[in-house]
Design a protein around this motif. Structure first.
Motif, PDB file in Angstrom:
ATOM      1  N   ASP A   1       3.005   0.706  -9.947  1.00 24.12           N
ATOM      2  CA  ASP A   1       3.691   0.324 -11.175  1.00 24.12           C
ATOM      3  C   ASP A   1       4.985  -0.409 -10.835  1.00 24.12           C
ATOM      4  O   ASP A   1       5.655  -0.087  -9.852  1.00 24.12           O
ATOM      5  CB  ASP A   1       4.007   1.559 -12.018  1.00 24.12           C
ATOM      6  CG  ASP A   1       2.761   2.202 -12.602  1.00 24.12           C
ATOM      7  OD1 ASP A   1       1.745   1.494 -12.743  1.00 24.12           O
ATOM      8  OD2 ASP A   1       2.796   3.406 -12.912  1.00 24.12           O
TER       9      ASP A   1
ATOM     10  N   ARG B   1       0.820  -1.210   0.000  1.00 27.69           N
ATOM     11  CA  ARG B   1       0.000   0.000   0.000  1.00 27.69           C
ATOM     12  C   ARG B   1       0.857   1.265   0.000  1.00 27.69           C
ATOM     13  O   ARG B   1       0.439   2.292  -0.527  1.00 27.69           O
ATOM     14  CB  ARG B   1      -0.910  -0.005   1.233  1.00 27.69           C
ATOM     15  CG  ARG B   1      -2.006  -1.063   1.181  1.00 27.69           C
ATOM     16  CD  ARG B   1      -2.738  -1.132   2.510  1.00 27.69           C
ATOM     17  NE  ARG B   1      -3.831  -2.102   2.483  1.00 27.69           N
ATOM     18  CZ  ARG B   1      -4.509  -2.508   3.547  1.00 27.69           C
ATOM     19  NH1 ARG B   1      -4.187  -2.022   4.760  1.00 27.69           N
ATOM     20  NH2 ARG B   1      -5.481  -3.398   3.425  1.00 27.69           N
TER      21      ARG B   1
ATOM     22  N   HIS C   1       4.529  -4.800 -17.511  1.00 27.98           N
ATOM     23  CA  HIS C   1       5.355  -3.883 -16.725  1.00 27.98           C
ATOM     24  C   HIS C   1       6.416  -3.240 -17.604  1.00 27.98           C
ATOM     25  O   HIS C   1       6.505  -3.509 -18.798  1.00 27.98           O
ATOM     26  CB  HIS C   1       6.015  -4.637 -15.567  1.00 27.98           C
ATOM     27  CG  HIS C   1       5.086  -5.494 -14.771  1.00 27.98           C
ATOM     28  ND1 HIS C   1       4.071  -4.969 -13.997  1.00 27.98           N
ATOM     29  CD2 HIS C   1       4.994  -6.857 -14.644  1.00 27.98           C
ATOM     30  CE1 HIS C   1       3.406  -5.962 -13.414  1.00 27.98           C
ATOM     31  NE2 HIS C   1       3.950  -7.107 -13.794  1.00 27.98           N
TER      32      HIS C   1
ATOM     33  N   SER D   1       0.291  -5.360  -4.646  1.00 31.98           N
ATOM     34  CA  SER D   1       0.374  -3.913  -4.824  1.00 31.98           C
ATOM     35  C   SER D   1      -0.239  -3.460  -6.146  1.00 31.98           C
ATOM     36  O   SER D   1      -0.147  -4.147  -7.172  1.00 31.98           O
ATOM     37  CB  SER D   1       1.848  -3.466  -4.782  1.00 31.98           C
ATOM     38  OG  SER D   1       1.951  -2.071  -4.974  1.00 31.98           O
ATOM     39  N   LYS D   2      -0.822  -2.261  -6.148  1.00 32.44           N
ATOM     40  CA  LYS D   2      -1.308  -1.618  -7.366  1.00 32.44           C
ATOM     41  C   LYS D   2      -0.240  -0.718  -7.985  1.00 32.44           C
ATOM     42  O   LYS D   2      -0.451  -0.133  -9.045  1.00 32.44           O
ATOM     43  CB  LYS D   2      -2.551  -0.783  -7.056  1.00 32.44           C
ATOM     44  CG  LYS D   2      -3.780  -1.590  -6.635  1.00 32.44           C
ATOM     45  CD  LYS D   2      -4.958  -0.671  -6.387  1.00 32.44           C
ATOM     46  CE  LYS D   2      -6.192  -1.457  -5.968  1.00 32.44           C
ATOM     47  NZ  LYS D   2      -7.352  -0.558  -5.709  1.00 32.44           N
TER      48      LYS D   2
END
Length: 411
Positions: free
Chosen positions: A118, A81, A146, A115-116
């Motif tokens: 990048d 987060r 990615h 995780s969101k």
């Protein structure tokens, strides 16, 4: 204020000798006033100590999946987060394989999955491991999700020479900076291309010798397709004229499939007058057979002589026929890259040219690239090696900048 000021950067380190370089990368992030935390695999701890990374980052280094001292013992969720971006440097072949299938058997892979943020991946491994088909298949899958940063070519710790070296810390730092810059400007870039038709060519051409054989080159079309997809996301109406590739046409893009240089010229000529920007990323064959055999040519003697004639120059023809069209060429060269690109820029009356090294494992059919951009006004912009998906946005950023400048000069 630096673009990285107060950005939360989670640096992941997996178990390779290149881990020693990551200490310098963390230092660069801290110098740019970013908030840095470090997550290390067990293998990474064998190459460089967590204490070193703690001293450089100013934060406790995370190594265990279940941390009893973390909030509710769920340290991986806290890290997932917290991060604005995750940079894995070095990323070993093993870690990359785990990321492909979504494994979560250590803290680093678990954080990525949870995780969101990048994810930017800097591969580092032996040149033969990098070249292995399994690794290349994993690279292709990761590049579609990615940003891949490198690897570079050169001498390796094991004594081998070739692709597999982790990019230098400064190059990774610049790529991360570009990533945040591109993200912060995406809305502006979208507005700049909205209402424009962008015409793009991609891939190779095939020039027939007989009903069975043809002349072609090593272009995969990946760079042109990435540019087409990026332009569409930035608000443009995109027409993609593509030579033969194994790639699917991106959604919401008009795709015209062709085989030969003549067919590509015909398609481009039909769309050029309706377009405001033309980006010629295709690798067009310079020559074709003067007389194509109607039947399969049979083997005769120890040698074969073919008479070739020059193909039409799509880029020069289109540029000269459409003086108001902002025209961007590509120059793929094996040597004297900048010199040859500059000559092509002037000779074909282009607004801009994107130059890159090919051969020796660089350029064609790879998922990453490094380019230099030259303009008719004498500007020279170098873009660091990164994934072709990210590089497409970086190139279009420069195109937008100089297109606006060109329009202002004409008004």
């Amino acid at each position: 204020m630096n673009i990285l000021t107060n950005k939360n950067i989670l640096v992941g380190i997996s178990g390779g000798i290149a881990a020693y370089k990551t200490a310098e990368l963390v230092r660069l992030f801290k110098k740019a006033e970013a908030n840095v935390r470090v997550c290390m695999t067990a293998g990474a701890c064998e190459f460089i100590t967590p204490l070193t990374m703690q001293a450089l980052s100013g934060n406790i280094v995370h190594t265990g999946l279940l941390d009893p001292e973390a909030e509710a013992g769920m340290g991986h969720i806290e890290l997932a987060r917290w991060a604005d971006v995750i940079v894995i440097a070095p990323a070993t072949a093993n870690t990359m394989a785990k990321l492909v299938v979504g494994m979560a058997d250590n803290l680093l892979t678990t954080v990525v999955l949870a995780s969101k943020a990048d994810l930017l991946i800097a591969p580092a491994m032996n040149q033969q491991m990098w070249a292995h088909p399994a690794t290349q298949e994993n690279v292709s899958k990761l590049a579609s999700r990615h940003s891949l940063l490198g690897p570079a070519a050169g001498e390796q710790a094991c004594g081998d020479v070739g692709y597999g070296r982790m990019l230098e810390p400064q190059a990774i730092f610049e790529a991360v900076t570009t990533h945040f810059t591109s993200n912060s400007e995406n809305k502006q870039l979208d507005q700049k291309l909205a209402g424009h038709q962008v015409l793009i060519t991609a891939g190779p051409t095939r020039e027939p010798l007989d009903p069975v054989r043809y002349l072609t080159n090593r272009s995969s079309g990946k760079m042109g397709y990435a540019i087409a997809e990026a332009a569409q996301k930035m608000g443009a109406d995109v027409v993609l004229v593509s030579g033969p590739t194994n790639l699917d046409c991106p959604d919401q893009i008009s795709c015209i499939r062709v085989e030969t240089a003549e067919e590509m010229l015909k398609a481009v000529s039909a769309e050029a007058s309706k377009s405001t920007i033309f980006i010629s990323a295709a690798a067009v064959a310079d020559y074709r057979l003067k007389e194509v055999a109607t039947k399969k040519m049979k083997k005769q003697g120890s040698s074969l002589h073919l008479e070739l004639e020059q193909n039409p120059d799509i880029l020069a023809t289109t540029s000269k026929a459409n003086p108001d069209l902002f025209t961007v060429g590509f120059a793929a060269e094996t040597n004297d890259v900048i010199e040859y690109a500059m000559g092509k820029l002037k000779r074909k009356q282009l607004n801009m040219i994107v130059a890159n090294q090919v051969g020796g494992g660089k350029g064609f059919d790879k998922d990453s690239n490094q380019v230099d951009i030259l303009t008719d006004g004498g500007d020279h912009i170098s873009l660091p090696e990164t994934s072709k998906q990210q590089l497409a946005f970086d190139i279009l950023d420069v195109v937008c900048q100089f297109y606006s400048k060109d329009q202002s000069n004409k008004s």
